[in-house]
Design a protein around this motif. Structure first.
Motif, PDB file in Angstrom:
ATOM      1  N   GLY A   1      27.879 -18.948 -13.904  1.00  0.00           N
ATOM      2  CA  GLY A   1      29.072 -19.524 -13.278  1.00  0.00           C
ATOM      3  C   GLY A   1      29.946 -18.493 -12.591  1.00  0.00           C
ATOM      4  O   GLY A   1      30.968 -18.846 -12.001  1.00  0.00           O
ATOM      5  N   GLU A   2      29.544 -17.236 -12.656  1.00  0.00           N
ATOM      6  CA  GLU A   2      30.318 -16.164 -12.030  1.00  0.00           C
ATOM      7  C   GLU A   2      30.405 -16.407 -10.518  1.00  0.00           C
ATOM      8  O   GLU A   2      29.376 -16.633  -9.874  1.00  0.00           O
ATOM      9  CB  GLU A   2      29.626 -14.827 -12.312  1.00  0.00           C
ATOM     10  CG  GLU A   2      30.331 -13.613 -11.799  1.00  0.00           C
ATOM     11  CD  GLU A   2      29.613 -12.322 -12.159  1.00  0.00           C
ATOM     12  OE1 GLU A   2      30.297 -11.304 -12.288  1.00  0.00           O
ATOM     13  OE2 GLU A   2      28.364 -12.332 -12.305  1.00  0.00           O
ATOM     14  N   PRO A   3      31.610 -16.372  -9.947  1.00  0.00           N
ATOM     15  CA  PRO A   3      31.737 -16.582  -8.497  1.00  0.00           C
ATOM     16  C   PRO A   3      30.954 -15.531  -7.705  1.00  0.00           C
ATOM     17  O   PRO A   3      30.793 -14.385  -8.154  1.00  0.00           O
ATOM     18  CB  PRO A   3      33.238 -16.423  -8.245  1.00  0.00           C
ATOM     19  CG  PRO A   3      33.883 -16.673  -9.571  1.00  0.00           C
ATOM     20  CD  PRO A   3      32.901 -16.195 -10.602  1.00  0.00           C
TER      21      PRO A   3
ATOM     22  N   VAL B   1      21.026 -21.662  -9.285  1.00  0.00           N
ATOM     23  CA  VAL B   1      21.764 -22.387  -8.247  1.00  0.00           C
ATOM     24  C   VAL B   1      22.091 -21.327  -7.208  1.00  0.00           C
ATOM     25  O   VAL B   1      23.057 -20.586  -7.350  1.00  0.00           O
ATOM     26  CB  VAL B   1      23.046 -23.050  -8.802  1.00  0.00           C
ATOM     27  CG1 VAL B   1      23.802 -23.747  -7.687  1.00  0.00           C
ATOM     28  CG2 VAL B   1      22.703 -24.019  -9.910  1.00  0.00           C
ATOM     29  N   ALA B   2      21.226 -21.226  -6.221  1.00  0.00           N
ATOM     30  CA  ALA B   2      21.320 -20.141  -5.255  1.00  0.00           C
ATOM     31  C   ALA B   2      22.633 -20.199  -4.481  1.00  0.00           C
ATOM     32  O   ALA B   2      23.105 -21.266  -4.101  1.00  0.00           O
ATOM     33  CB  ALA B   2      20.147 -20.190  -4.288  1.00  0.00           C
ATOM     34  N   ALA B   3      23.189 -19.030  -4.280  1.00  0.00           N
ATOM     35  CA  ALA B   3      24.380 -18.900  -3.451  1.00  0.00           C
ATOM     36  C   ALA B   3      23.965 -19.072  -1.994  1.00  0.00           C
ATOM     37  O   ALA B   3      22.784 -18.925  -1.650  1.00  0.00           O
ATOM     38  CB  ALA B   3      24.996 -17.524  -3.658  1.00  0.00           C
ATOM     39  N   PRO B   4      24.913 -19.357  -1.119  1.00  0.00           N
ATOM     40  CA  PRO B   4      24.554 -19.405   0.298  1.00  0.00           C
ATOM     41  C   PRO B   4      24.050 -18.036   0.732  1.00  0.00           C
ATOM     42  O   PRO B   4      24.468 -17.005   0.185  1.00  0.00           O
ATOM     43  CB  PRO B   4      25.869 -19.760   0.996  1.00  0.00           C
ATOM     44  CG  PRO B   4      26.948 -19.532  -0.003  1.00  0.00           C
ATOM     45  CD  PRO B   4      26.319 -19.577  -1.354  1.00  0.00           C
ATOM     46  N   ALA B   5      23.135 -18.023   1.670  1.00  0.00           N
ATOM     47  CA  ALA B   5      22.601 -16.754   2.174  1.00  0.00           C
ATOM     48  C   ALA B   5      23.738 -15.953   2.806  1.00  0.00           C
ATOM     49  O   ALA B   5      24.494 -16.487   3.626  1.00  0.00           O
ATOM     50  CB  ALA B   5      21.495 -17.014   3.190  1.00  0.00           C
TER      51      ALA B   5
END
Length: 88
Positions: free
Chosen positions: A35-37, A72-76
């Motif tokens: 959950g880390e931003p 839950v992949a971050a945006p590229a």
């Protein structure tokens, strides 16, 4: 921190044999980790990899790959975007 989902705690308890209290703590820790931003993750990893004496070019490639591989992949993010997170 929010309570971990009861069904997930039951699943971890059942598959690992951990007591429910410890399973709940493990689930909560894993949820907090993932959950880390993105910005906080990039800053933390940059610091860790700089301490390991990696150069920024290596760091940007590694961090981008790590972000893409998360459940839950971050945006590229481009190298420029990663640099902006670190250096403003």
């Amino acid at each position: 921190m929010t309570e971990p989902p009861a069904d997930l705690v039951r699943y971890v308890t059942g598959t690992t044999g951990l007591p429910p209290g410890i399973a709940a703590r493990v689930v909560a820790d894993v949820m907090a980790y993932f959950g880390e931003p993105v910005e906080q993750y990039v800053r933390r990893r940059h610091t860790e990899l700089r301490r390991a004496r990696l150069r920024n070019a290596e760091i940007w490639a590694r961090v981008a790959g790590e972000l893409a591989a998360r459940p839950v992949a971050a945006p590229a993010l481009s190298e420029r975007q990663l640099r902006r997170i670190i250096y403003g």
